[in-house]
Write an enzyme that holds these catalytic residues in place. Structure first.
Site, PDB file in Angstrom:
ATOM      1  CB  CYS A   2      -0.764  -0.165   1.075  1.00 13.34           C
ATOM      2  SG  CYS A   2      -1.822  -1.189   1.129  1.00 13.34           S
ATOM      3  CG  HIS A  13      -2.667   3.522   1.726  1.00 12.44           C
ATOM      4  ND1 HIS A  13      -3.370   3.227   0.627  1.00 12.44           N
ATOM      5  CD2 HIS A  13      -3.461   2.862   2.337  1.00 12.44           C
ATOM      6  CE1 HIS A  13      -3.781   2.194   0.378  1.00 12.44           C
ATOM      7  NE2 HIS A  13      -3.605   1.213   2.111  1.00 12.44           N
ATOM      8  CG  ASN A  46      -6.537  -0.515   1.491  1.00 10.22           C
ATOM      9  OD1 ASN A  46      -5.980  -0.338  -0.036  1.00 10.22           O
ATOM     10  ND2 ASN A  46      -5.635  -1.290   2.368  1.00 10.22           N
TER      11      ASN A  46
HETATM   12  N1  ACO Z   1     -18.308  -8.631   8.693  1.00 12.37           N
HETATM   13  C1  ACO Z   1     -18.712  -8.945  10.127  1.00 12.37           C
HETATM   14  N2  ACO Z   1     -17.894  -9.350  11.213  1.00 12.37           N
HETATM   15  C2  ACO Z   1     -15.989  -9.235  11.564  1.00 12.37           C
HETATM   16  C3  ACO Z   1     -15.881  -8.882   9.740  1.00 12.37           C
HETATM   17  C4  ACO Z   1     -16.392  -8.381   8.722  1.00 12.37           C
HETATM   18  N3  ACO Z   1     -16.314  -8.429   7.518  1.00 12.37           N
HETATM   19  N4  ACO Z   1     -14.839  -9.007   9.245  1.00 12.37           N
HETATM   20  C5  ACO Z   1     -14.023  -9.206  11.036  1.00 12.37           C
HETATM   21  N5  ACO Z   1     -15.762  -9.193  11.611  1.00 12.37           N
HETATM   22  C6  ACO Z   1     -15.589  -9.500  13.279  1.00 12.37           C
HETATM   23  C7  ACO Z   1     -14.388  -9.911  14.038  1.00 12.37           C
HETATM   24  O1  ACO Z   1     -14.460 -11.491  14.315  1.00 12.37           O
HETATM   25  C8  ACO Z   1     -14.447  -9.977  15.264  1.00 12.37           C
HETATM   26  O2  ACO Z   1     -15.346 -10.709  15.730  1.00 12.37           O
HETATM   27  P1  ACO Z   1     -15.129 -11.111  17.652  1.00 12.37           P
HETATM   28  O3  ACO Z   1     -14.929  -9.438  18.886  1.00 12.37           O
HETATM   29  O4  ACO Z   1     -16.002 -11.494  17.754  1.00 12.37           O
HETATM   30  O5  ACO Z   1     -13.685 -11.530  17.375  1.00 12.37           O
HETATM   31  C9  ACO Z   1     -14.655  -8.567  15.352  1.00 12.37           C
HETATM   32  O6  ACO Z   1     -15.547  -8.056  13.676  1.00 12.37           O
HETATM   33  C10 ACO Z   1     -13.835  -6.984  15.878  1.00 12.37           C
HETATM   34  O7  ACO Z   1     -12.656  -7.285  15.114  1.00 12.37           O
HETATM   35  P2  ACO Z   1     -11.331  -6.789  14.626  1.00 12.37           P
HETATM   36  O8  ACO Z   1     -10.136  -6.643  13.795  1.00 12.37           O
HETATM   37  O9  ACO Z   1     -11.074  -6.564  16.160  1.00 12.37           O
HETATM   38  O10 ACO Z   1     -12.462  -5.066  13.788  1.00 12.37           O
HETATM   39  P3  ACO Z   1     -11.426  -3.866  13.695  1.00 12.37           P
HETATM   40  O11 ACO Z   1     -12.051  -2.928  14.707  1.00 12.37           O
HETATM   41  O12 ACO Z   1      -9.496  -3.960  13.743  1.00 12.37           O
HETATM   42  O13 ACO Z   1     -11.532  -3.156  11.865  1.00 12.37           O
HETATM   43  C11 ACO Z   1     -10.185  -3.691   9.744  1.00 12.37           C
HETATM   44  C12 ACO Z   1     -10.422  -4.740  11.404  1.00 12.37           C
HETATM   45  C13 ACO Z   1     -11.299  -2.713   9.214  1.00 12.37           C
HETATM   46  C14 ACO Z   1      -9.541  -4.768   9.362  1.00 12.37           C
HETATM   47  C15 ACO Z   1      -9.471  -2.810  11.130  1.00 12.37           C
HETATM   48  O14 ACO Z   1      -8.218  -3.383  11.816  1.00 12.37           O
HETATM   49  C16 ACO Z   1      -7.972  -2.466  10.121  1.00 12.37           C
HETATM   50  O15 ACO Z   1      -8.892  -1.287   8.798  1.00 12.37           O
HETATM   51  N6  ACO Z   1      -6.788  -2.740   9.635  1.00 12.37           N
HETATM   52  C17 ACO Z   1      -5.910  -1.608   9.324  1.00 12.37           C
HETATM   53  C18 ACO Z   1      -6.059  -1.735   7.553  1.00 12.37           C
HETATM   54  C19 ACO Z   1      -4.808  -1.211   7.019  1.00 12.37           C
HETATM   55  O16 ACO Z   1      -4.725  -0.778   7.052  1.00 12.37           O
HETATM   56  N7  ACO Z   1      -3.449  -2.448   6.429  1.00 12.37           N
HETATM   57  C20 ACO Z   1      -2.821  -1.286   6.045  1.00 12.37           C
HETATM   58  C21 ACO Z   1      -2.732  -1.736   4.470  1.00 12.37           C
HETATM   59  S1  ACO Z   1      -3.234  -3.525   3.249  1.00 12.37           S
HETATM   60  C22 ACO Z   1      -1.713  -3.282   2.489  1.00 12.37           C
HETATM   61  O17 ACO Z   1      -0.542  -2.873   2.610  1.00 12.37           O
HETATM   62  C23 ACO Z   1      -1.738  -4.246   1.175  1.00 12.37           C
END
Ligand code: ACO
Length: 324
Positions: free
Chosen positions: A111, A251, A281
């Protein structure tokens, strides 16, 4: 110093919205919207390739720069989802574009790829090694998503953005670029299969190792902390205050990350480029697509300070400050 003299972008026509995803995995429009800000993403049609998207974005960038393909002396494609491992997507693009005077290579910083590419491009121009350079960020993420994994498949989309860079004539251009990596956290976001560590096999396919894996929540926390520091240090390096910024182009991974960075810098959201609601993304394509949209909408004018910043797999993070 180098200057961006043309921008262009391309996104595939096919839209997959959150309601479509509700039918594929255990998720909801509400969860995706609240946790990420994403409402829809684009996917490339079967039979079309990454270099096809690069081609469209490049033609538009060349047109806006008033240049022909044969004027270009170097093509850099930032991607983690190229047409094939070898040759580079940049080489395939060079042929499709008919840019016969250009050398061409790919760069991969996930990214952060576009900003890594921008830093390399700027240095080629500063040293005089290139006069007219085409830089593209382009991804076909949809081909590397596990459509059974709700934690990743809702996040990513396809698209391409391109810029033309030329030597700056006055004091406007890319003021500085800043690149960082912490490879200790390489496994936070990775695509484990298909390389020399884990070549394709029936087991690697069965184990779903050819798809993007992400430890999202841990990445989120590091991204928020890191991007604030990165933005502030980039501005400080150039003696520019956050209040002097005309536009922040981050980003597009998560609206909560974008909003946290803007709030920590005290930048109102109307001075922040956001398009992840439409495209999700798009990895290395997100910043050049957003830049093209901001330019075409007339949201930045000559002399404005524009800050670009990204965070992604590697882990990598990068920034650039531009006097437009
Ligand atoms: N729908 C419903 N529930 C979901 C989903 C979904 N699509 N995905 C995860 N959940 C659930 C999980 O299983 C978890 O359930 P649990 O509490 O029962 O275990 C709950 O939702 C919370 O999950 P988290 O992973 O803690 O959710 P979070 O608020 O952190 O959001 C996300 C997840 C959107 C991925 C976020 O963490 C994020 O944006 N992270 C950063 C991503 C990023 O910047 N990446 C860098 C670039 S990518 C690259 O370089 C290729």
């Amino acid at each position: 110093m180098s200057r961006i003299t043309g921008t262009g972008s391309f996104v595939p026509a096919k839209i997959i919205d959150n309601f479509d995803l509700e039918k594929k995995v255990d998720t909801s429009d509400e969860w995706i919207t609240e946790r990420t800000g994403i409402k829809a993403r684009r996917t490339l049609a079967t039979g079309q390739t990454n270099s096809d998207m690069c081609l469209e974005a490049s033609k538009r960038a060349l047109q806006s720069a008033g240049l022909k393909a044969k004027d270009i002396d170097l093509i850099i494609v930032a991607t983690m989802s190229g047409d094939m491992p070898m040759p580079s997507t940049a080489a395939i693009l060079q042929s499709k574009l008919g840019a016969k005077n250009a050398a061409a290579f790919d760069i991969n910083a996930a990214c952060s790829g576009f900003l890594y590419g921008l830093s390399v491009a700027d240095k080629f121009i500063r040293t005089g090694a290139s006069q007219k350079l085409l830089l593209i960020g382009s991804e076909v993420n949809s081909r590397f998503l596990d459509w059974k994994d709700r934690t990743t498949c809702v996040l990513f989309g396809d698209g391409a953005g391109a810029v033309v860079l030329e030597p700056a004539k006055g004091k406007r251009g890319i003021l500085s670029t800043h690149l960082h990596t912490d490879g200790n956290m390489w496994d936070f976001i990775c695509l484990p299969g298909g390389g020399s560590q884990l070549p394709p096999s029936s087991k690697s396919i069965r184990d779903r190792m050819h798809f993007i894996k992400m430890r999202g929540n841990e990445t989120f926390k590091i991204a928020v902390r890191t991007l604030e520091k990165l933005a502030l240090s980039t501005l400080k390096h150039n003696n520019v205050k956050p209040s002097e910024l005309a536009m922040l182009i981050p980003h597009q991974a998560n609206l909560r990350i974008i909003a946290a960075t803007a709030s920590r810098l005290n930048i109102p959201m109307d001075r922040v480029a956001v398009n992840l609601d439409k495209y999700g993304n798009t990895s290395s394509a997100s910043i050049p697509i957003a830049l093209d949209e901001v330019v075409k909408a007339g949201r930045i004018k000559d002399g404005d300070y524009v800050l670009l910043e990204a965070f992604g797999s590697g882990l990598t993070w990068a920034s650039a400050l531009i006097k437009w």
